[in-house]
Design a protein around this motif. Sequence first.
Motif, PDB file in Angstrom:
ATOM      1  N   THR A 164     136.988  22.906  49.448  1.00 46.97           N
ATOM      2  CA  THR A 164     136.669  22.025  49.753  1.00 46.97           C
ATOM      3  C   THR A 164     136.685  20.859  49.743  1.00 46.97           C
ATOM      4  O   THR A 164     135.523  20.099  49.463  1.00 46.97           O
ATOM      5  CB  THR A 164     137.009  22.150  47.620  1.00 46.97           C
ATOM      6  N   ARG A 165     137.241  20.435  51.012  1.00 49.90           N
ATOM      7  CA  ARG A 165     137.407  19.946  51.586  1.00 49.90           C
ATOM      8  C   ARG A 165     136.031  19.572  52.556  1.00 49.90           C
ATOM      9  O   ARG A 165     135.050  18.801  52.331  1.00 49.90           O
ATOM     10  CB  ARG A 165     138.484  19.184  52.556  1.00 49.90           C
ATOM     11  N   ALA A 172     137.404  16.953  44.510  1.00 47.74           N
ATOM     12  CA  ALA A 172     137.293  18.526  45.118  1.00 47.74           C
ATOM     13  C   ALA A 172     138.876  19.543  44.782  1.00 47.74           C
ATOM     14  O   ALA A 172     138.945  19.335  45.184  1.00 47.74           O
ATOM     15  CB  ALA A 172     137.685  18.150  47.079  1.00 47.74           C
ATOM     16  N   ASP A 207     144.234  11.852  47.915  1.00 46.53           N
ATOM     17  CA  ASP A 207     144.486  13.196  48.141  1.00 46.53           C
ATOM     18  C   ASP A 207     145.760  13.325  47.559  1.00 46.53           C
ATOM     19  O   ASP A 207     146.746  13.593  48.316  1.00 46.53           O
ATOM     20  CB  ASP A 207     144.741  13.145  50.040  1.00 46.53           C
ATOM     21  N   ASP A 212     140.409  15.121  46.412  1.00 44.97           N
ATOM     22  CA  ASP A 212     141.317  16.449  46.890  1.00 44.97           C
ATOM     23  C   ASP A 212     142.194  17.071  46.731  1.00 44.97           C
ATOM     24  O   ASP A 212     143.487  15.946  46.362  1.00 44.97           O
ATOM     25  CB  ASP A 212     140.743  16.011  48.325  1.00 44.97           C
TER      26      ASP A 212
END
Length: 218
Positions: free
Chosen positions: A18-19, A94, A42, A8
Amino acid sequence: MSKIFRLDASIRQEGSVTRALADTIERTVAEELADADVVRRDLGVTPLDGSVWPAAVSAGPVPEGERTSEQVAAAGIAAELADQLEGADALIFAVPLYNFGVSQHFKTWLDVVTTDPRFAPGTQPLAGRPAFLVTARGGGYGAGTPREGWDHATGWMRRMLEDVWGLDLDVIEAELTLADVNPAMADLRDLAKRQLEEAHDAARETARSVTLRLRATV
């Protein structure tokens, strides 16, 4: 057991499109493959320091015993990132559009990965593996719109993930994601809602198709 790598890059923890789309993919995979193991990176929460890339680049031609402490640390980070990718059966990226370009966190991450010998130019250790690129754009960038051609991120990401790394890539896209908060886009809110629903539908459909492939390989 299938291993899924999820990255992410959104700087938003709440309200990130996107998450949310990546969650839909992950949830669908988890429902279809009860034993799937998800490894997360992340970058929105823990971005790589910008100094890692030049240190990793400079470490390349230097024998391991002669590297500085900074070069040793940077090469170790690159190896860790490469390990996460190489150990995955499927991958989720993402990454939202920021200021018409690619997220700096994602770009730094990818630059560091490419310093690992396994990802050197001409190598494709991930060739053929299924992957998802999830991206979101606040406005409209399609053909005929005022900002057609202003998205300088998606094409580059596809080039790197699909062509350079050889991933079997599905792209899940959402546009007009700022319609709910931008008064100038009020007339586009219904369209934005439909597009987001379609993006989640596409995420579920493609995730199911990938799980069928993963089942066949275990």
